[in-house]
Design a protein around this motif. Structure first.
Motif, PDB file in Angstrom:
ATOM      1  N   SER A  27       0.815  -1.220   0.000  1.00  0.00           N
ATOM      2  CA  SER A  27       0.000   0.000   0.000  1.00  0.00           C
ATOM      3  C   SER A  27       0.842   1.261   0.000  1.00  0.00           C
ATOM      4  O   SER A  27       0.414   2.313  -0.464  1.00  0.00           O
ATOM      5  CB  SER A  27      -0.929   0.005   1.212  1.00  0.00           C
ATOM      6  OG  SER A  27      -0.175  -0.018   2.395  1.00  0.00           O
ATOM      7  N   THR A  28       2.065   1.159   0.508  1.00  0.00           N
ATOM      8  CA  THR A  28       2.895   2.368   0.606  1.00  0.00           C
ATOM      9  C   THR A  28       3.650   2.663  -0.680  1.00  0.00           C
ATOM     10  O   THR A  28       4.308   3.693  -0.788  1.00  0.00           O
ATOM     11  CB  THR A  28       3.904   2.219   1.752  1.00  0.00           C
ATOM     12  OG1 THR A  28       4.651   1.016   1.544  1.00  0.00           O
ATOM     13  CG2 THR A  28       3.194   2.149   3.093  1.00  0.00           C
ATOM     14  N   SER A  29       3.575   1.765  -1.638  1.00  0.00           N
ATOM     15  CA  SER A  29       4.306   1.996  -2.880  1.00  0.00           C
ATOM     16  C   SER A  29       3.655   3.094  -3.695  1.00  0.00           C
ATOM     17  O   SER A  29       2.426   3.256  -3.682  1.00  0.00           O
ATOM     18  CB  SER A  29       4.362   0.706  -3.699  1.00  0.00           C
ATOM     19  OG  SER A  29       4.959   0.966  -4.955  1.00  0.00           O
ATOM     20  N   GLN A  30       4.478   3.846  -4.398  1.00  0.00           N
ATOM     21  CA  GLN A  30       3.951   4.857  -5.316  1.00  0.00           C
ATOM     22  C   GLN A  30       4.188   4.436  -6.758  1.00  0.00           C
ATOM     23  O   GLN A  30       4.095   5.253  -7.674  1.00  0.00           O
ATOM     24  CB  GLN A  30       4.606   6.209  -5.042  1.00  0.00           C
ATOM     25  CG  GLN A  30       4.260   6.762  -3.673  1.00  0.00           C
ATOM     26  CD  GLN A  30       4.761   8.178  -3.475  1.00  0.00           C
ATOM     27  OE1 GLN A  30       5.475   8.719  -4.307  1.00  0.00           O
ATOM     28  NE2 GLN A  30       4.380   8.784  -2.371  1.00  0.00           N
ATOM     29  N   LYS A  31       4.520   3.204  -6.955  1.00  0.00           N
ATOM     30  CA  LYS A  31       4.845   2.706  -8.281  1.00  0.00           C
ATOM     31  C   LYS A  31       3.663   1.951  -8.891  1.00  0.00           C
ATOM     32  O   LYS A  31       2.723   1.549  -8.198  1.00  0.00           O
ATOM     33  CB  LYS A  31       6.059   1.776  -8.212  1.00  0.00           C
ATOM     34  CG  LYS A  31       7.296   2.433  -7.630  1.00  0.00           C
ATOM     35  CD  LYS A  31       7.838   3.519  -8.550  1.00  0.00           C
ATOM     36  CE  LYS A  31       9.160   4.059  -8.022  1.00  0.00           C
ATOM     37  NZ  LYS A  31       9.698   5.129  -8.888  1.00  0.00           N
ATOM     38  N   GLY A  32       3.763   1.734 -10.187  1.00  0.00           N
ATOM     39  CA  GLY A  32       2.726   0.999 -10.860  1.00  0.00           C
ATOM     40  C   GLY A  32       3.200  -0.316 -11.428  1.00  0.00           C
ATOM     41  O   GLY A  32       2.458  -1.006 -12.111  1.00  0.00           O
TER      42      GLY A  32
END
Lengths: 750, 120
Positions: free
Chosen positions: A626-631
């Motif tokens: 959930s903390t990732s900002q990647k796709g």
């Protein structure tokens, strides 16, 4: 009032009350785009002298630092008037991003269009912007809009040419600005227009004033990209009379290639007293149109532009890939008490009768009051005429003061005199009088008289709002066949508290003419203006705010199954028999039937078969972080490993297909899709999250088999007599043409 | 009013002997599924009686999913109910069928409705 959601705002505030809507113009001259790469772009009017572009590389969580661009100085010296600054932004292909703004040159009263471009690298986002002269011909009095299809961006500009507006269209592909076409016409198009593009056509909606000789018309103009020519304009609607006018004209297409126009029909211009919104549908490529007249529901009235008090609707429309449209518009909610206009006037002392017969102006919607000073009974009523912009009816408010009265005394006497009028209530604090209007309304600000004024130099501060308070709404036009469209009830366009004043909204447009599925809440992103702002294009004392959000379930006007409710477990009364039920879940919700107790002898038999005859394989579970900002794959945590006995249908395997490309290269496109059967106790649990980068991610299950990796997806449970026996799913080989970590999988895909 | 809800699988010779049904449970169900539960009604009074069986609930949104039948073929809404006419003293009625078709948009939740019997 405090606003708590500034973190998702593209700009901290704006001082232009038309930050999202340039007065009556429709079109995408102020544009929010949503390229399909996680970036968001917002073009906003900051003040009259600044169009500003902001970018966000994390779906709107941050806007401040990554890709801001603005024009300053002479490039944006567009001063006042309805042809205010315009800002647009759009993408070209996968890598180029353009922004546009109009430059006004006062000496020649002409406009030049400037573009700024940036190249996006695959990994590092967008480079710094470089300015390029986009339209090297100066055109007077114009306005532009933009649209895109899968291949090109189109820039449509109207400008005054030989006494009337002419539509100018320019095609942009990559770095090159294509040849321009001029729609030469004897018609008289106004700079109220919009456009949308499909594969082969650019669809233009425009207001034709007919030079005032006959009632204005809403016209549809089609530019054929194959034939490279315009088709003859089609009259969509004729306004009731020559005094009527149109505003906020927008057009969109949906997945059925149906066209939808929306506009506001003003009863007059200038000086409109009301506006009604209209929409028109064409299911035959613009040849014929069906116009629907809308009226305000009870309790609503026209929203008036904060600057010139013209009635507008601030419309926008977005088409859906699965058919249908979503429309936003703004109107006043008369049931909500608007804050009446108020002014603060800082008085100054009299010096030897200096204020005698001097006056300043205080306005209501009907009357221009002149507040004049009679010093020691030496004055006479000046009986001036109303100043420009004020109601023609005048009325004097005499303030009796003594020679050399202090500022506080002047203020106190002024308060007493003003309060004698029923239209006002004022309070005084020292030399400052705060005047509140007893009736809400859009009125001219208080001002000193130009020739016989007091000469007081402090600012005449204004806090203003119109009648009622503005609210922006959305409605959907739904269809199941592309021919019949049904208008839904209106819903608030935002999830903001009911006390917030929402004075207009605009949809984010996806890049390259892509359309969102409107049936999926959360697919539509909307930007909206909080508060009306002041009554000038640059009112530094009155801020407004631009926020953006996905159009989520709350305001989404589609009935959508809800799973957040519950039923009551009752107690049986006398003579009653309690009937109990337990609704566990839908099969599409990917539940663990084995764990839920949907088991029995069938389950046991199947488990034995899997255990004895199944193929032992390794299965990896990748949970989204959930903390990732990647796709991409970085959005997942390390895999958990499971071994299981499963069945794999060998007949579903197909060898990779050989594909010859246009450049004579050859690709081998993998076609390895297998049917897989999983034992009843192997539940592929999935978690769907919107991570911190606002990417929709779900748990990925990977099967390792025969040297390949396969994504297990589209899982279907199989039950006999409510007993889980096995799961069927498809296994897609992971390779260059199929990446389970980057592809978009909606919750509907089990 | 003298009657008894009776377990259809444990019927005695008379209403008095039959096992009383204290709850009708549908168990776990998925949206879209259809289940049928059964019961009987016994007349524990001393004279012929006609009973009307209806259903009610505070869970009004789910009540439409329930229907009731006295022959297993024709189902009517719970609010309409069925009538068992002239049931002899100590007699047991034919099977009463209660069908629950779970709506697709049902909540994921436990819940109840209530069967009610009125004598006319």
């Amino acid at each position: 009032m405090s606003y708590e959601r500034r973190g998702t705002a593209p700009v901290p505030y704006s001082i232009n009350p038309r930050a999202l809507h340039t007065n009556m113009f429709g079109g995408r001259h102020i544009l929010f785009t949503h390229p399909d790469d996680g970036f968001l772009f917002a073009g906003i009017q900051w003040g009259p002298e600044a169009g500003i572009i902001k970018g966000s590389d994390n779906e709107g969580f941050d806007w401040a630092t990554t890709m801001p661009h603005s024009w300053a100085g002479s490039r944006t010296e567009i001063t006042t008037g309805i042809n205010g600054p315009a800002t647009g932004c759009y993408t070209i292909g996968s890598y180029w991003f353009y922004m546009l703004t109009a430059e006004y040159t006062a000496s020649t009263s002409s406009y030049t269009i400037w573009a700024a471009s940036s190249n996006k690298s695959q990994d590092d986002g967008y480079d710094a912007f470089e300015d390029v002269l986009f339209l090297d011909e100066t055109k007077s009095n114009g306005m532009f809009t933009t649209c895109e299809n899968h291949e090109f961006a189109f820039f449509i500009f109207t400008y005054l040419w030989d006494g009337s507006y002419t539509i100018f269209l320019k095609t942009i592909n990559g770095l090159s600005f294509g040849s321009s076409q001029i729609f030469s016409t004897t018609d008289n198009y106004e700079d109220i227009f919009d456009a949308t593009a499909s594969y082969e056509k650019v669809h233009i909606a425009a207001l034709n004033s007919n030079d005032g000789s006959s009632a204005p018309t809403i016209d549809y103009i089609c530019y054929d990209l194959v034939l490279e020519r315009y088709n003859a304009p089609v009259v969509v609607d004729t306004l009731p009379s020559t005094s009527h006018y149109a505003c906020d004209l927008v057009i969109a297409r949906d997945g059925y290639e149906t066209l939808c126009m929306v506009w506001g029909e003003m009863d007059a211009y200038p000086g409109s007293s009301t506006v009604a919104w209209r929409y028109a549908i064409s299911t035959d490529d613009g040849l014929t149109w069906t116009v629907t007249d809308m009226t305000f529901e009870t309790g609503y009235s026209a929203y008036k532009d904060a600057i010139n008090a013209e009635c507008v609707i601030r419309a926008d429309v977005l088409g859906g890939s699965n058919g249908g449209f979503i429309i936003t518009y703004t109107q006043n909610d008369d049931s909500r008490t608007g804050v009446a206009q108020g002014e603060e006037i800082t008085c100054e002392a009299d010096t030897s009768g200096s204020l005698n017969n001097k006056y300043w102006w205080l306005f209501t919607e009907d009357t221009s009051y002149y507040v004049w000073y009679n010093v020691s009974s030496g004055g006479t009523d000046p009986t001036p005429s109303a100043p420009s912009g004020g109601p023609s009816t005048t009325s004097g408010i005499e303030v009796a003061i003594s020679t050399d009265d202090t500022a506080s005394s002047v203020a106190s006497a002024t308060q007493t005199a003003i309060d004698a009028e029923a239209d006002f209530t004022s309070v005084v604090s020292g030399a400052v009088i705060a005047v509140a209007h007893n009736d809400a309304g859009v009125v001219k600000d208080a001002e000193d008289d130009a020739t016989a004024g007091t000469g007081w130099t402090d600012a005449w501060l204004v806090a203003r709002l119109g009648k009622g308070t503005p609210r922006s709404f959305v409605r959907r036009l739904t269809t199941t066949d592309g021919s019949t469209y049904t208008l839904s009830d209106e819903s608030d366009a935002t999830n903001t508290p009911s006390t917030w004043n929402i004075a207009g909204a605009k949809f984010f447009y996806t890049a390259k003419g892509k359309l969102p599925n409107l049936d999926v809440p959360g697919n539509v992103r909307i930007a909206y203006q909080i508060e009306e702002g002041g009554n000038k294009e640059q009112d530094v004392g009155t801020r407004l705010y631009i926020d953006q959000d996905v159009l989520a379930v709350g305001p989404y006007p589609t009935a959508y199954p809800s799973d957040d409710g519950s039923y009551t477990v009752e107690t049986a009364g006398a003579d009653e028999l309690l009937v109990t039920f337990e609704i566990v879940d839908a099969t599409s919700n990917n539940i663990d039937f084995y764990d839920q107790g949907y088991t029995g002898e069938y389950t046991t038999s199947y488990m034995d078969a899997f255990s004895e005859y199944g193929t032992s394989v390794r299965i990896l579970k990748y949970a989204p972080a959930s903390t990732s900002q990647k796709g991409d794959a970085d959005a997942y945590s390390a895999p958990e490993e499971t071994w299981a006995n499963i069945f794999i249908d060998p007949l579903s395997y197909r060898s990779p297909d050989r594909v010859e490309n246009a450049d004579n290269t050859i690709d081998y496109v993998e076609q390895d899709i297998r049917k897989v059967y999983l034992p009843p106790d192997l539940h592929l649990s999935r978690e769907f999250i919107l991570n911190d980068g606002n990417y929709l991610k779900r748990t990925v299950w990977i099967l390792v088999y025969a040297g390949n990796k396969y994504e297990l997806t589209q899982v279907v449970p199989r039950l006999i007599d409510n007993q889980i026996t096995h799961y069927e799913c498809n296994a897609y080989v992971v390779g260059p043409s199929y990446n389970p970590f980057t592809r978009v999988a909606l919750p509907s895909e089990t | 009013m003298s009657f008894k809800y009776i377990d259809p699988d444990n019927v005695g010779y008379t209403a008095g002997d039959a096992t009383e049904l204290t709850e009708l449970a549908f168990g776990k169900q998925l949206p879209g599924q259809e289940e049928i539960a059964k019961l009987r009604l016994g007349n524990t009074g001393g004279s012929d009686a006609t009973f009307t069986v209806t259903g009610t609930s505070t869970n009004t949104s789910i009540l439409d999913g329930f229907t009731i039948s006295d022959d297993g073929e024709t189902y009517v809404a719970m609010t309409t109910g069925i009538t068992i006419s002239n049931l002899k003293p100590n007699a047991i009625s034919d099977v009463i069928y209660v069908k629950f078709t779970v709506p697709d948009d049902a909540y994921i939740s436990n819940g109840t409705i209530r069967l009610d019997v009125a004598e006319s």
